[in-house]
Scaffold this active site. Structure first.
Site, PDB file in Angstrom:
ATOM      1  N   GLU A   1       0.830  -1.198   0.000  1.00  0.00           N
ATOM      2  CA  GLU A   1       0.000   0.000   0.000  1.00  0.00           C
ATOM      3  C   GLU A   1       0.870   1.256   0.000  1.00  0.00           C
ATOM      4  O   GLU A   1       1.767   1.392   0.829  1.00  0.00           O
ATOM      5  CB  GLU A   1      -0.895   0.037   1.240  1.00  0.00           C
ATOM      6  CG  GLU A   1      -1.919  -1.083   1.322  1.00  0.00           C
ATOM      7  CD  GLU A   1      -2.714  -1.045   2.612  1.00  0.00           C
ATOM      8  OE1 GLU A   1      -3.852  -1.555   2.609  1.00  0.00           O
ATOM      9  OE2 GLU A   1      -2.206  -0.540   3.638  1.00  0.00           O
ATOM     10  N   CYS A   2       0.610   2.163  -0.899  1.00  0.00           N
ATOM     11  CA  CYS A   2       1.171   3.508  -0.930  1.00  0.00           C
ATOM     12  C   CYS A   2       2.699   3.519  -0.844  1.00  0.00           C
ATOM     13  O   CYS A   2       3.374   3.334  -1.846  1.00  0.00           O
ATOM     14  CB  CYS A   2       0.548   4.354   0.176  1.00  0.00           C
ATOM     15  SG  CYS A   2       0.734   6.129  -0.066  1.00  0.00           S
ATOM     16  N   GLY A   3       3.267   3.721   0.349  1.00  0.00           N
ATOM     17  CA  GLY A   3       4.719   3.708   0.481  1.00  0.00           C
ATOM     18  C   GLY A   3       5.304   2.389   0.034  1.00  0.00           C
ATOM     19  O   GLY A   3       6.397   2.335  -0.547  1.00  0.00           O
TER      20      GLY A   3
END
Length: 472
Positions: A343-345
């Site tokens: 997720e994301c990072g």
């Protein structure tokens, strides 16, 4: 305190808007209650990792998120009851303004959560450059929805005794609600706020300093005895719904009593955005969790799946790039078919490069994308995703609710449209209103999900881990 099966005594700290100071007040109140030997259950309303991290550290136990957009009401109630069973008092920090939501009905507001849990609201008021008008504002909040129980007021950023006296008397005379405290304007020397945008951990001395400062503030300026009395005498939620714990350490059968699959979780100061419920859900689904950090080791231990959450890889780009052995092992595992959910990072780390200030840092190279970093958010708010393509994590045709908050963006995308399995019905996503980069058994997305709102996720993670384990 005796429990009656209805959850713990509790309060909701709300405000008129974001930035009014309710986070610092909540941290201080929780830390002060803990200093009184109270077992405090902390919660954060809405999708938030950073405030929740501070509340957790102040309470000395995990903080759980109550988000009525991401999670069904039944699960909200279950989570609240489960995590307050052994507590003396619950403190919930609201988000934004008391009545703010996604629609004119305020369906996802702090006020609606207060009604759902039947808890009293303590309203935090930023009194900057205002006196008697604060009484009119409070009266408006009371009459706007009389079913919301506002039981106390805390004045914040008060200029001095004369200012406090006028505001206090105005509110108590016109609104009939007690003012439980008046906090003066605190300078940087009184409260070190410079780290409030970071998730604290016990080894951060600055975090301990900030929490101690908030504790002293609460003890000095807030009537904590009256606050506790309000929490304990409020009419709490009557017995409703299924009160079974939302998580369990009992592992389901995985076939012939084989050892539990090991799911690695990359967790450190670069990757720190995890809901505790997500990790609990993996354990409840039958996994053993193993925490890993590319900032502390260059080896990946034996695992059957990997979960990489969000965080701040950009602030650790040099260290992540220099750990070439870890990056290479991660890429090799992905090529071998290791289930990886990011997720994301985590998505950024799986890319080829991260470009910061015209300097490029090598990432894991699993996904054919180069990321840049903006000074303004490129994605911010709730998301609704339609799953358009087959994958091993979510059923095709299903809809997922989540949220995104990222400053990174795609500088160069070398993949194909069919590699993106999500269509963004709400939110920005990865590129061209698409998200969900799928490669072999890897799925990476900008959207954060909550396991209570998307229960199929943890089951899929464990199922994928079991399948991979059988091939080794």
């Amino acid at each position: 305190m005796q429990h009656d099966g209805k959850g713990s005594p509790g309060i909701i700290i709300a405000a008129l808007r974001g930035g009014a100071g309710k986070t610092i007040l909540s941290i201080g109140i929780i830390a002060a209650l803990k200093s009184f030997k109270k077992n405090v259950a902390s919660f954060k309303k809405g999708p938030d990792y950073i405030d929740a991290g501070w509340l957790a550290m102040a309470a000395g136990r995990p903080c759980y998120n109550l988000d009525t957009f991401l999670i069904e009401e039944k699960q909200i109630l279950n989570s609240f009851y489960t995590h307050t069973l052994k507590s003396d008092i619950a403190v919930i920090e609201g988000n934004r303004g008391l009545y703010d939501g996604l629609d004119t009905e305020g369906s996802t507001s702090t006020a609606e959560l207060a009604k759902l849990l039947n808890l009293p609201v303590i309203l935090c008021l930023d009194c900057t450059k205002s006196t008697r008008t604060m009484a009119a504002v409070v009266l408006g909040c009371i009459k706007f929805d009389p079913t919301v129980t506002i039981k106390g007021i805390i004045l914040n950023r008060v200029a001095g005794p004369r200012h406090e006296n006028i505001v206090r008397k105005s509110i108590e005379n016109y609104c009939g609600i007690p003012v439980l405290g008046a906090v003066p304007k605190l300078g940087k020397q009184n409260f070190p706020e410079r780290h409030m945008g970071l998730i604290p951990t016990p080894e951060h001395e600055w975090a301990n300093d900030s929490i101690n400062a908030a504790l002293k503030m609460a003890k000095s300026y807030i009537d904590l005895d009256s606050l506790i009395e309000i929490a304990c005498t409020s009419n709490r939620q009557s017995a409703t719904g299924n009160r079974q714990p939302v998580t369990s350490n009992r592992q389901p059968a995985t076939g012939n009593r084989q050892p539990a699959p090991r799911i690695g979780i990359i967790k450190d100061s670069a990757f720190q955005f995890y809901y505790p419920e997500n990790i609990d859900a993996l354990v409840a689904a039958g996994a053993e969790t193993v925490f890993i950090s590319p900032l502390r080791t260059n080896k990946i231990p034996p695992i059957d799946a990997l979960y990489i959450g969000g965080g701040f890889p950009e602030t650790h780009a040099k260290e992540l790039s220099e750990n070439e052995q870890f990056r290479n092992e991660l890429k090799a595992f992905a090529e071998e078919g290791l289930p990886i959910y990011a997720e994301c990072g985590g998505l950024m780390y799986l890319g080829e490069e991260l470009v910061l200030d015209n300097k490029s840092y090598q990432m894991a190279g699993v996904l054919p994308v180069v990321f840049g970093l903006s000074k303004k958010p490129k994605g911010h708010g709730y998301t609704i995703i339609s799953v358009e393509r087959e994958n091993k994590y979510f059923k095709k045709g299903s809809e997922i609710r989540g949220h995104e908050f990222h400053y990174s963006y795609v500088l160069e995308w070398k993949g194909k449209d069919e590699d993106l399995i999500f269509n963004m019905k709400r939110g920005n996503g990865f590129i061209n209103k698409k998200d969900g980069l799928c490669y072999k058994n890897v799925l990476a997305t900008y959207t954060h999900i909550h396991a209570l709102g998307t229960p199929s996720w943890a089951k899929a993670m464990v199922s994928n881990a079991i399948s991979y384990k059988k091939t080794q």
